[in-house]
Every structure is written in structure tokens, then in C-alpha cells.
Enzyme design. Structure first.
Site, PDB file in Angstrom:
ATOM      1  N   GLU A  51       4.559   9.925  -5.411  1.00  0.00           N
ATOM      2  CA  GLU A  51       4.084   9.297  -5.807  1.00  0.00           C
ATOM      3  C   GLU A  51       2.583   9.823  -7.234  1.00  0.00           C
ATOM      4  OE1 GLU A  51       2.365   5.970  -4.513  1.00  0.00           O
ATOM      5  OE2 GLU A  51       3.262   4.590  -5.966  1.00  0.00           O
TER       6      GLU A  51
ATOM      7  N   GLY B 170       0.574  -1.191   0.065  1.00  0.00           N
ATOM      8  CA  GLY B 170      -0.297   0.053  -0.146  1.00  0.00           C
ATOM      9  C   GLY B 170       0.805   1.192   0.081  1.00  0.00           C
ATOM     10  N   SER B 171       0.007   2.304   0.177  1.00  0.00           N
ATOM     11  CA  SER B 171       0.799   3.453   0.443  1.00  0.00           C
ATOM     12  C   SER B 171       1.846   3.657   1.728  1.00  0.00           C
ATOM     13  CB  SER B 171      -0.163   4.999   0.808  1.00  0.00           C
ATOM     14  OG  SER B 171      -0.707   4.694   1.476  1.00  0.00           O
TER      15      SER B 171
ATOM     16  N   GLU C  46       5.712  -3.633   0.819  1.00  0.00           N
ATOM     17  CA  GLU C  46       5.835  -3.482  -0.507  1.00  0.00           C
ATOM     18  C   GLU C  46       5.103  -2.022  -0.975  1.00  0.00           C
ATOM     19  OE1 GLU C  46       7.036  -4.664  -2.784  1.00  0.00           O
ATOM     20  OE2 GLU C  46       8.030  -6.145  -1.381  1.00  0.00           O
ATOM     21  N   LEU C  47       5.400  -0.801  -0.795  1.00  0.00           N
ATOM     22  CA  LEU C  47       5.134   0.612  -0.717  1.00  0.00           C
ATOM     23  C   LEU C  47       5.395   2.029  -2.403  1.00  0.00           C
ATOM     24  CD1 LEU C  47       6.614   2.029   2.506  1.00  0.00           C
ATOM     25  CD2 LEU C  47       4.271   0.083   1.536  1.00  0.00           C
TER      26      LEU C  47
ATOM     27  N   CYS D 238       2.557   0.204  -8.680  1.00  0.00           N
ATOM     28  CA  CYS D 238       3.608   1.287  -8.373  1.00  0.00           C
ATOM     29  C   CYS D 238       4.497   1.171  -8.804  1.00  0.00           C
ATOM     30  CB  CYS D 238       3.353   0.377  -7.022  1.00  0.00           C
ATOM     31  SG  CYS D 238       3.679  -1.399  -7.661  1.00  0.00           S
TER      32      CYS D 238
END
Ligand SMILES: NC(=O)c1ccc[n+]([C@@H]2O[C@H](COP(=O)([O-])OP(=O)(O)OC[C@H]3O[C@@H](n4cnc5c(N)ncnc54)[C@H](O)[C@@H]3O)[C@@H](O)[C@H]2O)c1
Ligand SMILES: O=C[C@H](O)CS(=O)(=O)O
Length: 472
Positions: A375, A227-228, A247-248, A281
Site C-alpha cells: 500500500e 488503520g494499517s 477496515e484496513l 485507503c
């Protein structure tokens, strides 16, 4: 309208509190799902702990269940793809690919379940350790909590559940609250495939309530979060010394060097900037083009982008569907306006209608603009020119993110140089940053996260190494 239950300890439970799920293109409510209370979230963890400690599945049984899940996914491909398209807004083509990739992720996880092993350790070569025999084994961590995002709501759940079960763990899954239906369907398929009660518990609800209850539950041994960056940081802070895989996000860069195959570079960059309306992402966000080919690349890239069609994600002619919400599209619009006011140029796109954002190309972007350094997670790309490769690499490395990057060049020397110098978790040569094969090690550096996915690598993260020493 269907009201779906959640799954705890093998029991499908319908709660009074409901969450409405919207079709992201029409905005209509299509279903409701039960929301877990704090008490139910706690029961989910209790169930996982009980399953893990009392009903150990053999590696071969785990293989069978995961393999069967993979087969069931393919049998229900079209139905599952429609659910994804409806609740995410990505095109049917993309959703079908996601289901196929998910089947792969389960198949690879199934195979990996059969080859979890330790190694012999020659302790007897240490002075005073004669007649000892030692080896390591890998033990499951126990209870895994999986928290997942909206943008790839099936395959990213699979990347957590598949390896966790392959490794012998039990799971509590909390999917994104805007895309819970496909996680629910997957949970049903795993049950049909023979996963015993308690091995997978599904709790649905808002991240701020359920997510933070789960983060504080000390019975959870490992968190696997996608996620963020902001939520990832909060989760890491809340979970103390327990293991957290993150996992960003990122703002992926691609370099197009003067010796690149331009047709290939334009093709790949267009395909991988706007997929899922840029909400990937590793989506291409920054393109650095050598000054000798800059104008040529830009003209071709803009022309190809202008030919993309936005519209209903169910229409086979559509290339780009809506973003996840009007709010996210409005945020994108504001960032683009800020960049234009600060001197960037609009090459194409820029318009918004509700959640629909036209594919947009900006030129003259600077490294300190939000569209470059934050992002974006939207169908917007910034193109900049460079003269010296090392200067360009320095600019790329200024980013606080580092998930994946790409370079187009026909020189092996240039490719190797860039692959070593650009600080990312994955470097893609002659393809854009948005390349992922589900078996490869995948994960970022810096604020893009910690730990690796890809079933083999995730299993390593989700098991503990234990050494056993015999005094013979
Ligand atoms: N690196 C990767 O592999 C990868 C893959 C896909 C998406 N992402 C990232 O995900 C983001 C987009 O997804 P999103 O908007 O769903 O992300 P998000 O961070 O808003 O939500 C992700 C999950 O966290 C939950 N959550 C929210 N607040 C929480 C809290 N306080 N405690 C615990 N859980 C909480 C949400 O309900 C959801 O299930 C982007 O930043 C994107 O780059 C990264
Ligand atoms: O959004 C990020 C995903 O990890 C990319 S992929 O769908 O797994 O390729």
C-alpha cells in the site's frame, strides 16, 4: 496555546502529560491535548460500561441526539473544515466535503436507530416444536472501542460512533494521535446534542500505549478499528475471541478497457489518485490500461496530472497539500527510487520538499515492485498495459489486499464479468475505486479487513442476535 482536555464519564479532564498537534503544512505547533494514563483509559471503559448498563437510551432518543449532531456539524462546517485542513493537510475543498459527509453519516445513523429489528422464526414447523412462537431481537453488544486513523479523522470517527450509539452501545474512542483535535470537537458537539455522560469517552495518546491497554481490557465487547494492516493484525491477535471489525489498507486497481469512455476514465482516475495526497485507503494506485488505448490514456493522464497544483491546503487554488509527515513523504520517495532502479519510468513528478510530494506517475511498473504490491498511501500512481482482460484480472487478484476496484468499459458483459472475477469488497463500474457513498456497505476482503461499515451494516455488526421462544 490552547491545551485541550479529554472526556471521561462526562468530565473534561486536563492531564499533565501533553501531546502537541502540528499544522501539517507549516510544521508549527497549533495546540496541545491531554494524554490519557492507563488509569484514565480504564476509567473510560468503566464509564462506558456504567452508561450502557444503567442508562439505556430509547431508539427515538438516540435518533434525536444523532440527528441533532448532524445539524450541529453543518452549522459549524467552516470551523470544522479548518481544523481538518490544519491537522491533516488536506485542502479546504476536501475538508468541507468531509464535514458534509460526516453530517450525512450521522443523519443516516439517526434514521437507522429507528429500524433495528429482528424477525419471526417459524420454529413451530419443526417436529416436536408445536405451539411454539419464536422471534429474534437485536441487542447492543455493550462497550465498543473505536480506534481511528489520521486520513479521514472526522467521517471515519462518525462511521464508528454513529452506528455504535444508534445501536444502543457506549463507546471509548481513541483517535489517531496526530489528528486528535477534530475528534475532540465532534465529542463536544455530541455532548451539546444531548448525549448523556459515559456514552462517549475520549482518550488520546499513542497507539502503542493506549491502544494496547484498551486491546487487553476484557470489559470491551467489540473493537471497531480503521488503520494499517499491521496494527489491525496486532489488535486482532491481542483481543482473543472478542469481536473485531477491521477496515484496513489496500493498493486499489482500476482497469481501463479498450471500449472505455476515455475522457471519463482520465477525469475520474486523476481526481481519485491524488485526493488527500493519495492518502485514502481506496485511492487509485494501479491503473491497468488495454494496449490499444495505452499510449493515448497515458499521455492524457500525465498531462492532467502535471496541471495539478501543490501548495498550502488553505489556498483555494491548491489541489494537493502535504502528506501527513516528512517521514511518510521520505518513505514514498524511497519506494519511487527503488521502482525506478528496478526499471520503472518516471512520467512526471517524483520530487519531494519536506512533507510535500509532487503528484507522480510511473509507467513500466511490475507487479512485484513495492509501488504496486504494497500500500503506497501517497500521491503516486503506476500505469501498466495489458492485452487480455482475464490476464489483467489475474494480476489484480495477486494482491493480498481487496478493498475496492474499478473498471471503465461500455460493455455490460465485460463489467459483470470483471465485477464477479475481481476479488474485492466493492467493485465500481465507470468510476474509479475511490467511490464511497456513506450509506453503502463498505469493507474489504483478504488483508483489507473484516466486517462492513455503512450505518445499517455497522449496526448489524454492533448488535447481537437473540432468539426468544415461547411455549404457548
Ligand atoms: N479500509 C478503510 O476504510 C480505511 C480507511 C482509512 C484508512 N485506512 C488505512 O489506515 C492506514 C493509515 O492510517 P494510520 O497511519 O493512522 O494507521 P495506523 O494503523 O498507524 O493507526 C490507526 C490507529 O491505530 C492506533 N494504533 C497504533 N498502534 C496501535 C496498537 N498497537 N494498538 C491499538 N491501536 C494502535 C493509532 O494510534 C491510530 O489511532 C492506511 O493503511 C489506510 O489504508 C483504511
Ligand atoms: O481512507 C479511506 C476512506 O474510508 C475513504 S472515504 O473517505 O470514507 O471515502
Amino acid at each position: 496555546m490552547e491545551h485541550y482536555p479529554i472526556l471521561i464519564d462526562g468530565e473534561w479532564i486536563q492531564t499533565e502529560e501533553k501531546l502537541e498537534v502540528k499544522d501539517k503544512y507549516s510544521g508549527e505547533t497549533v495546540a496541545a491535548v491531554s494524554v490519557a494514563s492507563k488509569q484514565l483509559a480504564e476509567r473510560a471503559v468503566t464509564a462506558a460500561q456504567k452508561a450502557y448498563s444503567t442508562n439505556r437510551l430509547s431508539p427515538y432518543r438516540r435518533y434525536e441526539i444523532l440527528k441533532k449532531t448532524s445539524e450541529l456539524l453543518l452549522e459549524h462546517k467552516q470551523e470544522l473544515a479548518r481544523i481538518i485542513t490544519q491537522e491533516v493537510g488536506k485542502t479546504m475543498k476536501e475538508s468541507v466535503t468531509e464535514v458534509e459527509r460526516t453530517a450525512q453519516t450521522f443523519e443516516i445513523s439517526a434514521e437507522e436507530a429507528k429500524r433495528i429489528h429482528g424477525e419471526g422464526v417459524p420454529v413451530e414447523s419443526s417436529p416436536g416444536a408445536e405451539n411454539r412462537l419464536a422471534f429474534t431481537i437485536r441487542m447492543p453488544v455493550g462497550v465498543v472501542c473505536a480506534i481511528t486513523p489520521f486520513n479521514v479523522p472526522l467521517n471515519l470517527v462518525a462511521h464508528k460512533i454513529g452506528p455504535a450509539i444508534a445501536a444502543g452501545n457506549a463507546v471509548v474512542l481513541k483517535p489517531a494521535s496526530v489528528t486528535p483535535l477534530i475528534a475532540l470537537k465532534l465529542t463536544q458537539l455530541l455532548e451539546t446534542a444531548g448525549l448523556p455522560s459515559g456514552y462517549l469517552n475520549l482518550v488520546i495518546g499513542s497507539g502503542s500505549s493506549i491502544g494496547s491497554w484498551l486491546a487487553r481490557d476484557e470489559r470491551i465487547n467489540l473493537y471497531t478499528f480503521t488503520g494499517s494492516p499491521a496494527v489491525g493484525k496486532a489488535l486482532k491477535q491481542a483481543t482473543g475471541l472478542r469481536k473485531v471489525l477491521l477496515e484496513l489498507g489496500s493498493n486499489s486497481a482500476v482497469v481501463v478497457h479498450h471500449d472505455a469512455d476515455l475522457n471519463l476514465a482520465v477525469d475520474m482516475c486523476v481526481n481519485k489518485s491524488f485526493a488527500n495526497a493519495g492518502q485514502v485507503c481506496i485511492s487509485v494506485q494501479r491503473i491497468y490500461v488495454h494496449k490499444d488505448i495505452y499510449e493515448d490514456f497515458k499521455a492524457r493522464f500525465v498531462a492532467r496530472t502535471q496541471a495539478l497544483r501543490t501548495g498550502s491546503p488553505f489556498d483555494p487554488e491548491t489541489d494537493i497539500g502535504p502528506m501527513i509527515s516528512v517521514k511518510e513523504a521520505a518513505r514514498t520517495e524511497q519506494w519511487v527510487q527503488e521502482a525506478l532502479q528496478a526499471g520503472a519510468r518516471l512520467e512526471c513528478g517524483g520530487q519531494r520538499t519536506g512533507a510535500m510530494f509532487q503528484p507522480t506517475v510511473l509507467s513500466g511498473v511490475r507487479d512485484d515492485m513495492k509501488v504496486t504490491c504494497e500500500e503506497l498511501f501517497a500521491p503516486v500512481v503506476g500505469i501498466t498495459e495489458y492485452a487480455e482482460l482475464d490476464e489483467c484480472i489475474k494480476r489484480i487478484n495477486l494482491s493480498r489486499f481487496g478493498l475496492q476496484a474499478g473498471i471503465f468499459t461500455t460493455s455490460l458483459t465485460t463489467a459483470f464479468h470483471a465485477a464477479k472475477a475481481i476479488h474485492v469488497g466493492g467493485m465500481i463500474v465507470n468510476d474509479a475505486s475511490q467511490f464511497r457513498a456513506d450509506l453503502m456497505p463498505y469493507g474489504g476482503v483478504k488483508e483489507s479487513g473484516w466486517g462492513k461499515e455503512g450505518p445499517k451494516y455497522a449496526i448489524h455488526e454492533m448488535t447481537e442476535e437473540r432468539i426468544i421462544v415461547f411455549n404457548l
